[in-house]
Scaffold this motif. Structure first.
Motif, PDB file in Angstrom:
ATOM      1  N   ALA A 119      50.024  48.722  46.086  1.00  0.00           N
ATOM      2  CA  ALA A 119      48.608  48.803  45.727  1.00  0.00           C
ATOM      3  C   ALA A 119      47.836  49.624  46.752  1.00  0.00           C
ATOM      4  O   ALA A 119      46.949  50.404  46.390  1.00  0.00           O
ATOM      5  CB  ALA A 119      48.014  47.413  45.594  1.00  0.00           C
ATOM      6  N   LEU A 120      48.173  49.467  48.015  1.00  0.00           N
ATOM      7  CA  LEU A 120      47.499  50.248  49.062  1.00  0.00           C
ATOM      8  C   LEU A 120      47.860  51.737  48.942  1.00  0.00           C
ATOM      9  O   LEU A 120      47.011  52.610  49.180  1.00  0.00           O
ATOM     10  CB  LEU A 120      47.864  49.735  50.444  1.00  0.00           C
TER      11      LEU A 120
ATOM     12  N   CYS B  47      47.144  36.725  29.705  1.00  0.00           N
ATOM     13  CA  CYS B  47      48.557  37.015  29.427  1.00  0.00           C
ATOM     14  C   CYS B  47      49.366  37.164  30.717  1.00  0.00           C
ATOM     15  O   CYS B  47      50.565  37.362  30.673  1.00  0.00           O
ATOM     16  CB  CYS B  47      48.690  38.311  28.626  1.00  0.00           C
ATOM     17  N   GLY B  48      48.689  37.112  31.856  1.00  0.00           N
ATOM     18  CA  GLY B  48      49.393  37.221  33.127  1.00  0.00           C
ATOM     19  C   GLY B  48      49.413  38.619  33.706  1.00  0.00           C
ATOM     20  O   GLY B  48      50.134  38.880  34.665  1.00  0.00           O
ATOM     21  N   THR B  49      48.633  39.529  33.159  1.00  0.00           N
ATOM     22  CA  THR B  49      48.566  40.896  33.664  1.00  0.00           C
ATOM     23  C   THR B  49      47.399  41.000  34.634  1.00  0.00           C
ATOM     24  O   THR B  49      46.261  40.736  34.255  1.00  0.00           O
ATOM     25  CB  THR B  49      48.354  41.899  32.513  1.00  0.00           C
ATOM     26  N   PRO B  50      47.639  41.370  35.894  1.00  0.00           N
ATOM     27  CA  PRO B  50      46.526  41.504  36.830  1.00  0.00           C
ATOM     28  C   PRO B  50      45.664  42.707  36.468  1.00  0.00           C
ATOM     29  O   PRO B  50      46.162  43.804  36.248  1.00  0.00           O
ATOM     30  CB  PRO B  50      47.193  41.689  38.189  1.00  0.00           C
ATOM     31  N   VAL B  51      44.369  42.477  36.384  1.00  0.00           N
ATOM     32  CA  VAL B  51      43.411  43.520  36.021  1.00  0.00           C
ATOM     33  C   VAL B  51      42.313  43.492  37.078  1.00  0.00           C
ATOM     34  O   VAL B  51      41.804  42.420  37.415  1.00  0.00           O
ATOM     35  CB  VAL B  51      42.801  43.250  34.625  1.00  0.00           C
ATOM     36  N   PRO B  52      41.911  44.656  37.614  1.00  0.00           N
ATOM     37  CA  PRO B  52      40.820  44.656  38.589  1.00  0.00           C
ATOM     38  C   PRO B  52      39.545  44.093  37.976  1.00  0.00           C
ATOM     39  O   PRO B  52      39.218  44.371  36.830  1.00  0.00           O
ATOM     40  CB  PRO B  52      40.630  46.140  38.945  1.00  0.00           C
ATOM     41  N   ARG B  53      38.855  43.294  38.708  1.00  0.00           N
ATOM     42  CA  ARG B  53      37.603  42.687  38.241  1.00  0.00           C
ATOM     43  C   ARG B  53      36.495  43.743  38.234  1.00  0.00           C
ATOM     44  O   ARG B  53      36.515  44.680  39.029  1.00  0.00           O
ATOM     45  CB  ARG B  53      37.201  41.544  39.158  1.00  0.00           C
TER      46      ARG B  53
ATOM     47  N   LEU C 184      42.372  38.320  52.478  1.00  0.00           N
ATOM     48  CA  LEU C 184      43.452  38.553  51.515  1.00  0.00           C
ATOM     49  C   LEU C 184      43.092  37.988  50.142  1.00  0.00           C
ATOM     50  O   LEU C 184      43.358  38.614  49.117  1.00  0.00           O
ATOM     51  CB  LEU C 184      44.763  37.953  52.028  1.00  0.00           C
ATOM     52  N   HIS C 185      42.469  36.825  50.129  1.00  0.00           N
ATOM     53  CA  HIS C 185      42.057  36.202  48.868  1.00  0.00           C
ATOM     54  C   HIS C 185      41.034  37.069  48.138  1.00  0.00           C
ATOM     55  O   HIS C 185      41.047  37.157  46.911  1.00  0.00           O
ATOM     56  CB  HIS C 185      41.481  34.816  49.155  1.00  0.00           C
ATOM     57  N   GLN C 186      40.166  37.736  48.881  1.00  0.00           N
ATOM     58  CA  GLN C 186      39.138  38.577  48.269  1.00  0.00           C
ATOM     59  C   GLN C 186      39.682  39.929  47.826  1.00  0.00           C
ATOM     60  O   GLN C 186      39.207  40.503  46.848  1.00  0.00           O
ATOM     61  CB  GLN C 186      37.981  38.792  49.251  1.00  0.00           C
ATOM     62  N   LEU C 187      40.669  40.455  48.528  1.00  0.00           N
ATOM     63  CA  LEU C 187      41.124  41.798  48.188  1.00  0.00           C
ATOM     64  C   LEU C 187      42.174  41.833  47.086  1.00  0.00           C
ATOM     65  O   LEU C 187      42.348  42.862  46.436  1.00  0.00           O
ATOM     66  CB  LEU C 187      41.606  42.558  49.429  1.00  0.00           C
ATOM     67  N   PHE C 188      42.866  40.739  46.831  1.00  0.00           N
ATOM     68  CA  PHE C 188      43.859  40.733  45.751  1.00  0.00           C
ATOM     69  C   PHE C 188      43.226  41.083  44.400  1.00  0.00           C
ATOM     70  O   PHE C 188      43.730  41.961  43.703  1.00  0.00           O
ATOM     71  CB  PHE C 188      44.589  39.391  45.687  1.00  0.00           C
ATOM     72  N   PRO C 189      42.119  40.448  43.998  1.00  0.00           N
ATOM     73  CA  PRO C 189      41.498  40.842  42.721  1.00  0.00           C
ATOM     74  C   PRO C 189      40.958  42.273  42.754  1.00  0.00           C
ATOM     75  O   PRO C 189      40.991  42.973  41.742  1.00  0.00           O
ATOM     76  CB  PRO C 189      40.355  39.851  42.539  1.00  0.00           C
ATOM     77  N   LYS C 190      40.473  42.704  43.912  1.00  0.00           N
ATOM     78  CA  LYS C 190      39.968  44.078  44.006  1.00  0.00           C
ATOM     79  C   LYS C 190      41.066  45.096  43.751  1.00  0.00           C
ATOM     80  O   LYS C 190      40.825  46.150  43.170  1.00  0.00           O
ATOM     81  CB  LYS C 190      39.354  44.347  45.394  1.00  0.00           C
ATOM     82  N   LEU C 191      42.270  44.786  44.213  1.00  0.00           N
ATOM     83  CA  LEU C 191      43.396  45.703  44.030  1.00  0.00           C
ATOM     84  C   LEU C 191      44.124  45.468  42.708  1.00  0.00           C
ATOM     85  O   LEU C 191      45.004  46.236  42.342  1.00  0.00           O
ATOM     86  CB  LEU C 191      44.374  45.564  45.195  1.00  0.00           C
ATOM     87  N   GLY C 192      43.794  44.391  42.021  1.00  0.00           N
ATOM     88  CA  GLY C 192      44.437  44.096  40.747  1.00  0.00           C
ATOM     89  C   GLY C 192      45.863  43.601  40.903  1.00  0.00           C
ATOM     90  O   GLY C 192      46.715  43.882  40.070  1.00  0.00           O
ATOM     91  N   ILE C 193      46.115  42.860  41.974  1.00  0.00           N
ATOM     92  CA  ILE C 193      47.459  42.335  42.210  1.00  0.00           C
ATOM     93  C   ILE C 193      47.406  40.814  42.276  1.00  0.00           C
ATOM     94  O   ILE C 193      46.326  40.228  42.437  1.00  0.00           O
ATOM     95  CB  ILE C 193      48.089  42.899  43.505  1.00  0.00           C
TER      96      ILE C 193
END
Length: 152
Positions: free
Chosen positions: A145-146, A80-86, A127-136
């Protein structure tokens, strides 16, 4: 005896027919029903309505410890386009945290790479790795997020 069975059976049918089909997320509906309804709404091209049910399902199922169902709700939210932490997204490594802090100030990847002596490509990977970790999903949300990470 038969009359009793009919009455009990007809009472069940009446109760089932009076129940509304779509309840708001705050209701006492079982969590899998929220999940099912959210998935149906998402497939019917109603992502805004689906998000409310999917997020309610993810929250409640997470509290219950139903991890496969929680992940299914998270997948629906991502669709749905909502960022969710993996799942398994642990804390940031010190290098990722420093890269994220510098990126949050608005520096480019090339400028960030000059500070700790990295290549711009390594900065991009961090940056590519931390975006999913932060859910953004974008660099614009990095600063907030930080802050959430530092002050939960």
């Amino acid at each position: 005896m038969e009359r009793r069975r009919r009455r009990v059976g007809s009472g069940r049918q009446e109760a089932a027919s009076k129940e509304p089909t779509a309840r708001p997320p705050g209701s006492r509906r079982p969590e899998p029903s929220h999940l099912y309804l959210g998935e149906r709404l998402r497939r019917a091209k109603a992502p805004a309505r689906a998000r409310t049910h999917l997020s309610a399902a993810a929250e409640a199922l997470g509290r219950l410890g139903a991890h496969p169902w929680t992940e299914r709700a998270h997948q629906g939210l991502r669709a749905c386009g909502t960022p969710v932490p993996r799942p398994g997204a642990s804390a940031l490594t010190p290098q990722q945290r420093e890269t994220a802090r510098l990126a949050a100030t608005g520096l480019t990847n090339k400028q960030i790479a000059e500070k700790p002596g990295l290549s711009p490509r390594t900065v991009s990977t961090h940056l590519h790795q931390l975006f999913p970790k932060l859910g953004i999903a974008s660099g614009a949300a990095l600063r907030d997020a930080l802050e959430r990470l530092d002050h939960p």
